[in-house]
Structure formats: C-alpha cells, structure tokens
Write a protein that holds these residues in place. Structure first.
Motif, PDB file in Angstrom:
ATOM      1  N   LEU A  60     -11.913   3.342  -0.954  1.00 52.36           N
ATOM      2  CA  LEU A  60     -11.109   3.380  -2.033  1.00 52.36           C
ATOM      3  C   LEU A  60     -10.126   2.322  -2.524  1.00 52.36           C
ATOM      4  CD1 LEU A  60     -10.588   7.432  -2.084  1.00 52.36           C
ATOM      5  CD2 LEU A  60     -12.437   6.241  -3.325  1.00 52.36           C
ATOM      6  N   GLY A  61     -10.293   1.255  -1.763  1.00 56.74           N
ATOM      7  CA  GLY A  61      -9.412   0.290  -1.935  1.00 56.74           C
ATOM      8  C   GLY A  61      -8.184   0.246  -1.501  1.00 56.74           C
ATOM      9  N   VAL A  62      -7.670   0.995  -0.518  1.00 51.95           N
ATOM     10  CA  VAL A  62      -6.312   1.037   0.211  1.00 51.95           C
ATOM     11  C   VAL A  62      -6.485   0.838   1.796  1.00 51.95           C
ATOM     12  CG1 VAL A  62      -4.467   2.682   1.067  1.00 51.95           C
ATOM     13  CG2 VAL A  62      -5.723   3.200  -1.025  1.00 51.95           C
ATOM     14  N   LYS A  63      -5.643  -0.666   1.635  1.00 54.87           N
ATOM     15  CA  LYS A  63      -5.606  -1.126   3.129  1.00 54.87           C
ATOM     16  C   LYS A  63      -4.683  -0.373   3.976  1.00 54.87           C
ATOM     17  CE  LYS A  63      -4.513  -5.469   4.923  1.00 54.87           C
ATOM     18  NZ  LYS A  63      -3.412  -6.434   4.683  1.00 54.87           N
ATOM     19  N   VAL A  64      -5.472   0.185   5.076  1.00 51.17           N
ATOM     20  CA  VAL A  64      -4.544   1.131   6.124  1.00 51.17           C
ATOM     21  C   VAL A  64      -4.755   0.026   7.331  1.00 51.17           C
ATOM     22  CG1 VAL A  64      -4.341   3.244   7.293  1.00 51.17           C
ATOM     23  CG2 VAL A  64      -5.570   3.003   4.780  1.00 51.17           C
ATOM     24  N   GLU A  65      -3.475  -0.150   7.858  1.00 49.00           N
ATOM     25  CA  GLU A  65      -3.432  -0.849   9.383  1.00 49.00           C
ATOM     26  C   GLU A  65      -2.173  -0.051  10.100  1.00 49.00           C
ATOM     27  OE1 GLU A  65      -4.695  -5.224   8.305  1.00 49.00           O
ATOM     28  OE2 GLU A  65      -2.675  -4.464   7.885  1.00 49.00           O
ATOM     29  N   ARG A  66      -2.439  -0.142  11.581  1.00 48.94           N
ATOM     30  CA  ARG A  66      -1.304   0.488  12.337  1.00 48.94           C
ATOM     31  C   ARG A  66      -0.630  -0.913  13.006  1.00 48.94           C
ATOM     32  NH1 ARG A  66      -0.740   6.259  13.864  1.00 48.94           N
ATOM     33  NH2 ARG A  66      -2.464   7.359  13.614  1.00 48.94           N
ATOM     34  N   ASP A  67       0.477  -0.717  13.097  1.00 48.79           N
ATOM     35  CA  ASP A  67       1.055  -2.012  13.821  1.00 48.79           C
ATOM     36  C   ASP A  67       1.447  -1.701  15.292  1.00 48.79           C
ATOM     37  OD1 ASP A  67       4.343  -1.212  12.470  1.00 48.79           O
ATOM     38  OD2 ASP A  67       3.308  -0.875  14.296  1.00 48.79           O
ATOM     39  N   GLU A  68       1.803  -2.516  15.951  1.00 51.50           N
ATOM     40  CA  GLU A  68       2.077  -2.356  17.388  1.00 51.50           C
ATOM     41  C   GLU A  68       2.813  -1.047  17.895  1.00 51.50           C
ATOM     42  OE1 GLU A  68       3.124  -5.025  15.699  1.00 51.50           O
ATOM     43  OE2 GLU A  68       5.086  -4.544  15.941  1.00 51.50           O
ATOM     44  N   THR A  69       3.809  -0.732  16.976  1.00 54.78           N
ATOM     45  CA  THR A  69       4.695   0.432  17.312  1.00 54.78           C
ATOM     46  C   THR A  69       3.751   1.826  16.657  1.00 54.78           C
ATOM     47  OG1 THR A  69       5.405   0.767  15.034  1.00 54.78           O
ATOM     48  CG2 THR A  69       6.551  -0.816  16.506  1.00 54.78           C
ATOM     49  N   GLY A  70       2.722   1.712  16.159  1.00 61.95           N
ATOM     50  CA  GLY A  70       1.897   2.917  15.526  1.00 61.95           C
ATOM     51  C   GLY A  70       2.084   3.267  14.506  1.00 61.95           C
ATOM     52  N   ALA A  71       3.117   2.380  13.787  1.00 60.06           N
ATOM     53  CA  ALA A  71       3.589   2.803  12.274  1.00 60.06           C
ATOM     54  C   ALA A  71       2.216   2.510  11.461  1.00 60.06           C
ATOM     55  CB  ALA A  71       4.549   2.182  12.049  1.00 60.06           C
ATOM     56  N   HIS A  73       0.716   1.290   7.840  1.00 60.64           N
ATOM     57  CA  HIS A  73       1.008   0.608   6.976  1.00 60.64           C
ATOM     58  C   HIS A  73      -0.259   0.842   5.698  1.00 60.64           C
ATOM     59  CE1 HIS A  73       4.058  -1.933   8.788  1.00 60.64           C
ATOM     60  NE2 HIS A  73       3.678  -1.405   9.694  1.00 60.64           N
ATOM     61  N   LEU A  74       0.191   1.279   4.640  1.00 62.13           N
ATOM     62  CA  LEU A  74      -0.924   1.328   3.549  1.00 62.13           C
ATOM     63  C   LEU A  74      -0.424   0.764   2.407  1.00 62.13           C
ATOM     64  CD1 LEU A  74       0.118   4.567   4.957  1.00 62.13           C
ATOM     65  CD2 LEU A  74      -2.310   5.212   3.960  1.00 62.13           C
ATOM     66  N   ARG A  75      -1.543   0.228   1.717  1.00 63.45           N
ATOM     67  CA  ARG A  75      -1.050  -0.626   0.614  1.00 63.45           C
ATOM     68  C   ARG A  75      -2.387  -0.530  -0.342  1.00 63.45           C
ATOM     69  NH1 ARG A  75       2.016  -4.919  -1.266  1.00 63.45           N
ATOM     70  NH2 ARG A  75       3.158  -5.047   0.473  1.00 63.45           N
ATOM     71  N   ALA A  76      -2.325   0.191  -1.479  1.00 69.26           N
ATOM     72  CA  ALA A  76      -3.739   0.219  -2.475  1.00 69.26           C
ATOM     73  C   ALA A  76      -3.685  -1.177  -3.160  1.00 69.26           C
ATOM     74  CB  ALA A  76      -3.115   1.221  -3.689  1.00 69.26           C
ATOM     75  N   GLU A  77      -4.764  -1.744  -2.875  1.00 68.91           N
ATOM     76  CA  GLU A  77      -4.918  -3.176  -3.497  1.00 68.91           C
ATOM     77  C   GLU A  77      -6.197  -3.094  -4.433  1.00 68.91           C
ATOM     78  OE1 GLU A  77      -3.894  -5.690   0.503  1.00 68.91           O
ATOM     79  OE2 GLU A  77      -5.937  -5.291   0.288  1.00 68.91           O
ATOM     80  N   ASP A  78      -7.075  -2.416  -4.562  1.00 68.23           N
ATOM     81  CA  ASP A  78      -8.335  -2.524  -5.434  1.00 68.23           C
ATOM     82  C   ASP A  78      -8.726  -1.172  -5.838  1.00 68.23           C
ATOM     83  OD1 ASP A  78     -11.885  -3.466  -4.821  1.00 68.23           O
ATOM     84  OD2 ASP A  78     -10.703  -2.627  -6.630  1.00 68.23           O
ATOM     85  N   GLU A  79      -8.606  -0.957  -7.067  1.00 69.28           N
ATOM     86  CA  GLU A  79      -8.505   0.189  -8.078  1.00 69.28           C
ATOM     87  C   GLU A  79     -10.303   0.464  -8.269  1.00 69.28           C
ATOM     88  OE1 GLU A  79      -5.524   1.038 -10.690  1.00 69.28           O
ATOM     89  OE2 GLU A  79      -4.169   1.354  -9.040  1.00 69.28           O
ATOM     90  N   MET A  80     -10.967  -0.591  -8.101  1.00 74.66           N
ATOM     91  CA  MET A  80     -12.551  -0.137  -8.384  1.00 74.66           C
ATOM     92  C   MET A  80     -13.066   0.959  -8.153  1.00 74.66           C
ATOM     93  SD  MET A  80     -12.956  -2.255 -10.487  1.00 74.66           S
ATOM     94  CE  MET A  80     -14.911  -2.216 -10.960  1.00 74.66           C
ATOM     95  N   ASN A  81     -13.176   1.168  -6.657  1.00 77.80           N
ATOM     96  CA  ASN A  81     -14.136   2.232  -6.611  1.00 77.80           C
ATOM     97  C   ASN A  81     -13.263   3.800  -6.247  1.00 77.80           C
ATOM     98  OD1 ASN A  81     -16.031   3.840  -5.174  1.00 77.80           O
ATOM     99  ND2 ASN A  81     -15.443   3.507  -3.106  1.00 77.80           N
ATOM    100  N   CYS A  82     -13.614   4.625  -7.154  1.00 76.57           N
ATOM    101  CA  CYS A  82     -13.057   5.887  -7.258  1.00 76.57           C
ATOM    102  C   CYS A  82     -14.040   7.131  -6.751  1.00 76.57           C
ATOM    103  CB  CYS A  82     -12.633   6.194  -8.797  1.00 76.57           C
ATOM    104  SG  CYS A  82     -11.521   5.235  -9.257  1.00 76.57           S
ATOM    105  N   HIS A  83     -14.994   6.632  -5.806  1.00 73.27           N
ATOM    106  CA  HIS A  83     -16.146   7.875  -5.574  1.00 73.27           C
ATOM    107  C   HIS A  83     -15.891   8.176  -4.034  1.00 73.27           C
ATOM    108  CE1 HIS A  83     -20.750   8.858  -5.199  1.00 73.27           C
ATOM    109  NE2 HIS A  83     -19.984   9.902  -4.947  1.00 73.27           N
ATOM    110  N   ALA A  84     -15.594   9.437  -3.665  1.00 72.12           N
ATOM    111  CA  ALA A  84     -15.379   9.806  -2.297  1.00 72.12           C
ATOM    112  C   ALA A  84     -16.924  10.455  -1.950  1.00 72.12           C
ATOM    113  CB  ALA A  84     -14.263  10.714  -1.929  1.00 72.12           C
ATOM    114  N   GLU A  85     -17.621   9.568  -1.282  1.00 73.88           N
ATOM    115  CA  GLU A  85     -19.007  10.255  -1.182  1.00 73.88           C
ATOM    116  C   GLU A  85     -19.089  11.232   0.064  1.00 73.88           C
ATOM    117  OE1 GLU A  85     -19.816   5.524  -2.111  1.00 73.88           O
ATOM    118  OE2 GLU A  85     -20.246   6.386  -0.224  1.00 73.88           O
TER     119      GLU A  85
END
Ligand code: EPZ
Length: 422
Positions: A60-71, A73-85
């Motif tokens: 859905l265009g949200v970048k999700v990453e875990r850093d070395e501490t396990g935290a 990080h989420l950032r919505a970057e692209d709003e094009m796709n709105c379909h959860a299949e």
C-alpha cells in the motif's frame, strides 16, 4: 510444517519477558497510512501477523523497516495502491485495520472481505456502518469491500453489536475520524487497552481524541497528522498465558513488563481459585501452592474476562478440585480446543456456548493439532503438565501471536523443542 515436542512434568521457575502487544501493534502500524512523515514504533513483537502487516503496508506504499535496535520505522511514500488483496487479507483478519486509514487519507479503499476463521464468523458490518456514518460509500464487489468518500465529516456513531462492541471496528472508525471534519462521537466503543494505546499514538501524531478506554470516545477532526515515536504496550494475553503456565506446573514465574491493570477480571478469577499473584519491583510473581478450586467464567468485552484467555484458562480449570463452567459470549464457536484437549485426558463437555469442565487428576501427552492462535497456546500448556510426550502440530498458528514461545518456556525449565515435520 513445524511442531512443538513437549515432555511434560517440569515445574517452571524463573523470569519471562513479555513482548509488545500484537493487537495494539497491528492497528498502530496501519495508522501510519494517516501520517505525513516518519513514525518510529518500539516494542513491536516479531510475529507472523506483524510480518504479514509489513507486507500489506509495503503493497500500500508504506515503507517499513526495522533498525538495528529492533525499532520499526514506517513512512507512507506512495498513495497509488489502495487495494488489500485476498491473498494477503485471507491470512490475517487484522488486515481490515487498513480500511479506515485508507478511506480517511486517500478517500478510497478496496479490501478483500476477511473470511471466517477457526473461532467462528468474523463479520465487519459494524466497521462499514461506522465508516458510512462518516461519509463513506460502501459496495461489495466480487468479495471485496470497496469504499469511496469525497470528504469525511464527523458523526455520532453507535458501534454496539449483538456481542458487545467491536475492537478492530472501533480502531477503524477512530482512525478515520481523526481526519474527518468536525466532531465524531463513538458510542459503545471498545474499551480494550489496545484501543487506548492506538488513541495515545494518534494523539502523539496530532489527533484530538478523548474518552478512549471508555465506551464513549470523542474525536475532533484535524487537517493532517504527522508521524510520532511510540512504544507499544506489553501483550496482556501473552502475559495471561504464562501466568497459567506457572499455575498449572506449580511453578514460580516472574513476568517482566506485565501490566496487571490490563488483566483485572482474569486475575480476580485466578485469585478466587487459589493462585498467588503479586506485583513486585521485578515484575509480577505467580505461584500456586495447592490444588485449585473450581469456578465459573463468562467471557465478555473488556474489562470483562478476555475471550483470548478462555482456552488457556480451560486447561487450568481441568485440574481444579471439582467441576467448572466456561461460557463464551464473544465468539460462541470458540471451542475447537475442546476435542483436542479431551484427547489428552481432560473431561470437557460442550453444551452450546458453554463447556462443563470436570476436574481430573492428570493429563496424558498425545499428538494434537493446533487450530487457532489461543487454542494452540492451550495445547502447549496442557503438554507442559501431561505425563509423557505431546506433539503440537501446525505451529504457524502459534507463531502468529507468540514471540519465541518455546525459547521463553525452555529458559524457565520446560522440556520443549521445535521440530520440522518430515
Ligand atoms: C479483536 O478481534 C482481536 N483481534 C481478537 O484477538 C479478539 O479475540 C477480539 O478482538 C475480541 O476481543 C485483533 O485485535 C487483531 P471484534 P476483532 O470485532 O476486532 C462481533 C487474537 O487471538 N462483530 O471485537 O475481529 C464478532 O462476531 C484475536 O489475538 C459483529 O457482530 O473482534 C464478535 O462476536 C482473536 N460485527 C464480537 O463482535 C462486526 O462488524 C467481537 O468481535 C464486528 C464484530
């Protein structure tokens, strides 16, 4: 496929760390769709369901990453796709939590209808009712919920259903209302601690929410939300599961990061049947010194007895000195564990939404099949106290909601290991 092999009979002794709450982390991750900029989440457990939500958010265009501490990080970057299949939603019902954020932020959403699951029918009519009240137009198109909205406006919404309120339904309407114009009042809102945690996160993002934790939540809409840093609350259902592990093995466990205030009805029941549960600066200590008394429990929406601890408590009551009664009022079909537990020597008799639990002296290990997340946990608890070996198959159910369960149990003395089925 993987199984757990358990040799029963060991008393558990030591400290178990409680992980972050799955049912708080999932809607809070979905809420990142609403935010401009980066969100950082701490204490997010490493579970199958969390990884599933990461996959869905990526789509859905949200970048999700875990850093070395396990935290995370989420950032919505692209709003094009709105379909959860379907192929994603069918694996995890909580995918429905992206519906409200997508509608509020992108004005459109297409989500595969979550099917039923092993605990029974899982309707979403209340979710749609709440979002339509805010101005959404809903359609059912080839198994997908398709929603659109020109603009969302605040409204007074009653979210009560035949079985009480809806937890993820409250989450969906709450998230959407943060960006609706004007005031929204949710009556008969879910009061679960996971909803409170979601509201606290949203307020850190600039939302204006009051009354969370009570059946009446008031939201003043705002123009936009920014990202925020937040640490997810501990998982009260995981904690409750390990409290029962201490009780059934006559052990002595200290649970780190366990919030007893999130388990009041459950703790009240356990003390009534004879368990010693004390809060100390090291955590919550649990011990049982005698055969437990029987009792009656009825599951209710929070703050009532949690349905997610019903199966586990049934194992505990199977060893009590007399007959107990368990009534399931939230998911009346949530008894798939009954047949499997009876294969291990329990005496459980289902009468509609109630199970009569006859106290027995001992259980016998057997190969059993996991069915839903909490039923699987109940089978592991039964294996810990059964004579001989228990093999719990289909471990993926357990991995959905328990982080490193066999490692946490092994660390306090359980004879347990994970094997790959040939
Ligand atoms: C949440 O599910 C939890 N999941 C469940 O935990 C938990 O068992 C349940 O709440 C009840 O506490 C997550 O938070 C991800 P509901 P949810 O909507 O929101 C009826 C676990 O083990 N209902 O509160 O899907 C419904 O049929 C999982 O971690 C309607 O009638 O549950 C049920 O009888 C399992 N119409 C009752 O409400 C609706 O539109 C409660 O369901 C929605 C629900």
């Amino acid at each position: 496929m993987e199984s757990l092999i358990i040799q029963g009979g060991n008393r558990l002794k030591g400290t178990i760390p409680i992980s972050g709450a799955k049912n708080a982390a999932l809607p809070i991750m979905a809420a990142s769709i609403l935010c401009e900029g980066e969100t950082i989440l701490r204490n997010v457990p490493d579970l199958r369901d969390v990884r599933q939500m990461c996959t869905l958010l990526n789509r859905l265009g949200v970048k999700v990453e875990r850093d070395e501490t396990g935290a995370m990080h989420l950032r919505a970057e692209d709003e094009m796709n709105c379909h959860a299949e379907y192929e994603l939603v069918s694996k995890m019902r909580a995918s429905i939590c992206v519906l409200g954020p997508l509608l509020a932020k992108r004005r459109k959403a297409q989500i595969s209808m979550p099917g039923g699951c092993s605990i029974g029918d899982r309707p979403v009519r209340l979710h749609i009712k709440g979002l339509e009240a805010l101005g959404g137009d809903a359609d059912l198109v080839t198994g997908d919920i398709v929603m659109k909205a020109k603009k969302l406006r605040g409204a007074e919404i009653f979210l009560g259903g035949a079985f009480g309120s809806t937890v993820t339904g409250t989450a969906n309407v709450l998230m959407a209302a943060t960006l609706a114009e004007g005031r929204t009042i949710i009556e008969s809102a879910a009061c679960e601690p996971e909803i409170v945690d979601l509201a606290e996160f949203l307020n850190k993002c600039g939302a204006r929410i009051e009354g969370h934790g009570t059946p009446r939540i008031v939201i003043e809409g705002v123009a936009s939300l920014h990202g925020a840093e937040h640490s997810v609350i501990p998982d009260r259902i995981e904690a409750g599961t390990y409290i029962i592990a201490a009780a059934v093995t006559n052990g002595e466990l200290t649970l780190k990061d366990c919030r007893l205030e999130h388990l009041v009805a459950f703790i009240d029941t356990l003390r009534k049947v004879g368990l010693n549960i004390e809060k100390s600066d090291k955590g919550v200590s649990v011990s049982s010194s005698r055969r437990l008394d029987p009792t009656e429990i009825t599951t209710q929406p929070y703050p009532g007895f949690p349905t997610d601890l019903q199966a586990q408590t049934m194992v505990l009551l199977s060893l009590a000195d007399g007959n107990s009664i368990v009534t399931e009022k939230v998911f009346p079909d949530r008894f798939l564990h009954v047949a499997e537990l009876n294969r291990m020597g329990t005496r459980l008799r289902k009468e509609g939404p109630t199970v009569i639990v006859q106290g027995v002296k001992k259980l016998i290990g057997a190969p059993v099949m996991a069915s839903d997340l909490r039923a699987s946990a109940a089978l592991v608890l039964a294996g810990l106290i059964s004579k001989g070996q228990t093999r719990v198959q289909r471990m993926y159910h357990l991995d959905r909601g328990y982080e490193k369960m066999e490692l946490k149990l092994k660390a306090v003395g359980a004879d347990i290991s994970r094997v790959t089925d040939e």
